[in-house]
Design a protein around this motif. Structure first.
Motif, mmCIF file in Angstrom:
data_model
loop_
_atom_site.group_PDB
_atom_site.id
_atom_site.type_symbol
_atom_site.label_atom_id
_atom_site.label_comp_id
_atom_site.label_asym_id
_atom_site.label_seq_id
_atom_site.Cartn_x
_atom_site.Cartn_y
_atom_site.Cartn_z
ATOM 1 N N THR A 20 0.805 -1.218 0.000
ATOM 2 C CA THR A 20 0.000 0.000 0.000
ATOM 3 C C THR A 20 0.839 1.268 0.000
ATOM 4 N N SER A 21 2.133 1.155 0.400
ATOM 5 C CA SER A 21 2.997 2.328 0.418
ATOM 6 C C SER A 21 4.447 1.874 0.555
ATOM 7 N N THR A 22 5.372 2.736 0.131
ATOM 8 C CA THR A 22 6.803 2.454 0.288
ATOM 9 C C THR A 22 7.498 3.668 0.888
ATOM 10 N N LEU A 23 8.630 3.410 1.578
ATOM 11 C CA LEU A 23 9.375 4.485 2.223
ATOM 12 C C LEU A 23 10.864 4.221 2.081
ATOM 13 N N ALA A 24 11.600 5.193 1.579
ATOM 14 C CA ALA A 24 13.050 5.056 1.427
ATOM 15 C C ALA A 24 13.734 5.145 2.791
ATOM 16 N N VAL A 25 14.711 4.247 3.006
ATOM 17 C CA VAL A 25 15.522 4.265 4.227
ATOM 18 C C VAL A 25 16.986 4.148 3.822
ATOM 19 N N GLY A 26 17.841 3.701 4.743
ATOM 20 C CA GLY A 26 19.253 3.545 4.428
ATOM 21 C C GLY A 26 19.523 2.318 3.578
ATOM 22 N N ARG A 27 20.799 2.044 3.353
ATOM 23 C CA ARG A 27 21.187 0.953 2.465
ATOM 24 C C ARG A 27 21.040 -0.413 3.134
ATOM 25 N N SER A 28 20.458 -1.333 2.399
ATOM 26 C CA SER A 28 20.311 -2.733 2.812
ATOM 27 C C SER A 28 19.646 -2.883 4.181
ATOM 28 N N PRO A 29 18.382 -2.465 4.298
ATOM 29 C CA PRO A 29 17.688 -2.650 5.566
ATOM 30 C C PRO A 29 17.514 -4.139 5.861
ATOM 31 N N ALA A 30 17.899 -4.527 7.082
ATOM 32 C CA ALA A 30 17.825 -5.937 7.479
ATOM 33 C C ALA A 30 16.559 -6.137 8.308
ATOM 34 N N ASP A 34 25.162 1.614 8.380
ATOM 35 C CA ASP A 34 25.599 1.678 9.786
ATOM 36 C C ASP A 34 24.702 2.599 10.605
ATOM 37 N N GLU A 35 23.388 2.480 10.389
ATOM 38 C CA GLU A 35 22.449 3.350 11.082
ATOM 39 C C GLU A 35 21.104 2.653 11.270
ATOM 40 N N VAL A 36 20.303 3.213 12.139
ATOM 41 C CA VAL A 36 18.936 2.745 12.350
ATOM 42 C C VAL A 36 17.988 3.858 11.954
ATOM 43 N N PHE A 58 3.719 7.262 8.266
ATOM 44 C CA PHE A 58 4.674 6.488 7.470
ATOM 45 C C PHE A 58 5.747 7.400 6.879
ATOM 46 N N ILE A 59 6.452 8.062 7.805
ATOM 47 C CA ILE A 59 7.554 8.928 7.416
ATOM 48 C C ILE A 59 8.768 8.586 8.286
ATOM 49 N N ARG A 60 9.950 8.822 7.737
ATOM 50 C CA ARG A 60 11.210 8.609 8.451
ATOM 51 C C ARG A 60 11.512 9.871 9.243
ATOM 52 N N THR A 61 11.467 9.746 10.570
ATOM 53 C CA THR A 61 11.596 10.929 11.407
ATOM 54 C C THR A 61 13.013 11.161 11.910
ATOM 55 N N ALA A 62 13.846 10.120 11.939
ATOM 56 C CA ALA A 62 15.210 10.277 12.446
ATOM 57 C C ALA A 62 16.081 9.145 11.926
ATOM 58 N N VAL A 63 17.392 9.425 11.933
ATOM 59 C CA VAL A 63 18.407 8.427 11.583
ATOM 60 C C VAL A 63 19.436 8.435 12.700
#
Length: 310
Positions: A128-138, A157-159, A167-172
């Motif tokens: 239903t939706s997608t959200l970009a995050v960092g590289r290679s989310p495990a 090397d981040e969370v 459904f937004i990325r609020t912090a890294v």
């Protein structure tokens, strides 16, 4: 070479009801889910799934298990009561980590190759939706209230911290090298296993600052012990389960297991911890009082992750 495993005769009681005290072990090599009765430490059923399963999450009502297959871009829903595959969906990418929202309506899946999180309807398995995050989310972990999702972005090397309502990325939050597994069940902390830097990162949920606890070779799984001020961490390369005093930031006990231990799951109500020993093809149960080994259950080939049925 895989570790030798003692052969056991397993009674497969396919008609027995699934209740609390049921652990699902997902085996990557065998493409199978083994249903373990934790009271007897016996496999009560074996369910074949599609190839190379990687992640598993259970619905809040305990009726469904969701399984990712990164090599073929597939998501599987397993009916826990009937122990059958109820549905599959080709969602593309490399679906890897998975978390089920407490509302039972939504599941979240990390796309390893797409550097994104997928929000998926739990019933239809539609994205239903997608959200970009960092590289290679495990792996992923979700707060008990369902409002915050955490993604271990291994190659960054981040969370990533995600507000699930919008459904937004609020912090890294930068952590150690190659974060892989997480546990967000603690009211104040998120535990992160950093496999390449050999440490555990503890993220303060409110302040979003980080403490790091070293002394391991390759931590692969983490689980808080509620009410005890303890964190359990598997060390795949050392073959140990480490008991960490959170306040002292110190490993207070190392339990030798072998077999490349990966995920660890805690059942506080039953007073047990369970460890998936990948190369030994077994699930080891430990007493939470003294961390003595109370049972070893032979399972299918390549157990890496597990899930308790609520």
């Amino acid at each position: 070479m895989k570790w030798a495993v003692a052969l056991a005769v397993l009674a497969l009681a396919w008609s027995a009801p699934v209740t609390a005290g049921t652990l699902l072990a997902l085996c990557q090599g065998a493409a199978e889910v083994d249903v373990i009765d934790t009271a007897s430490a016996v496999v009560s059923a074996r369910v074949k799934v599609d190839k190379v399963p990687a992640g598993i999450a259970i619905s809040s009502d305990g009726t469904a298990a969701y399984i990712t297959h990164p090599d073929i871009g597939l998501l599987t829903r397993l009916d826990i009561k009937t122990r059958t595959v109820a549905a599959t969906a080709h969602i593309g990418g490399q679906p890897f980590g998975i978390a089920a929202a407490p509302d039972g309506v939504v599941i979240y899946v990390s796309d390893w190759s797409g550097d994104r999180i997928l929000r998926i309807d739990a019933r239809s398995l539609a994205v239903t939706s997608t959200l970009a995050v960092g590289r290679s989310p495990a792996h992923l972990a979700i707060d008990p209230d369902g409002r915050t999702l955490y993604s271990a972005d291994r190659e960054s090397d981040e969370v990533s911290i995600i507000n699930t309502l919008d459904f937004i990325r609020t912090a890294v939050v930068p952590v150690g090298r190659a974060p892989y597994a997480l546990d967000a069940s603690h009211p104040e902390l998120v535990a992160v296993a950093d496999v390449r830097s050999g440490d555990i990162a503890l993220i303060n949920k409110k302040k979003q600052d980080v403490r790091r606890i070293g002394g391991m070779k390759m931590p692969y799984g983490v689980a808080f012990v509620p009410g005890r001020g303890l964190l359990l961490a598997t060390d795949q390369q050392a073959g140990t389960l480490n008991v960490i005093d959170i306040a002292k930031e110190t490993i207070v006990q190392r339990i030798q297991l072998g077999g490349s231990p990966e995920e660890v799951v805690v059942d506080a109500a039953a007073g047990r911890a369970y460890v998936a020993e990948w190369f030994a093809n077994r699930i080891t149960a430990l007493n939470l009082d003294d961390f003595s080994i109370v049972a070893r259950t032979p399972v299918c080939d390549g157990p890496r992750v597990m899930a308790l049925v609520p």
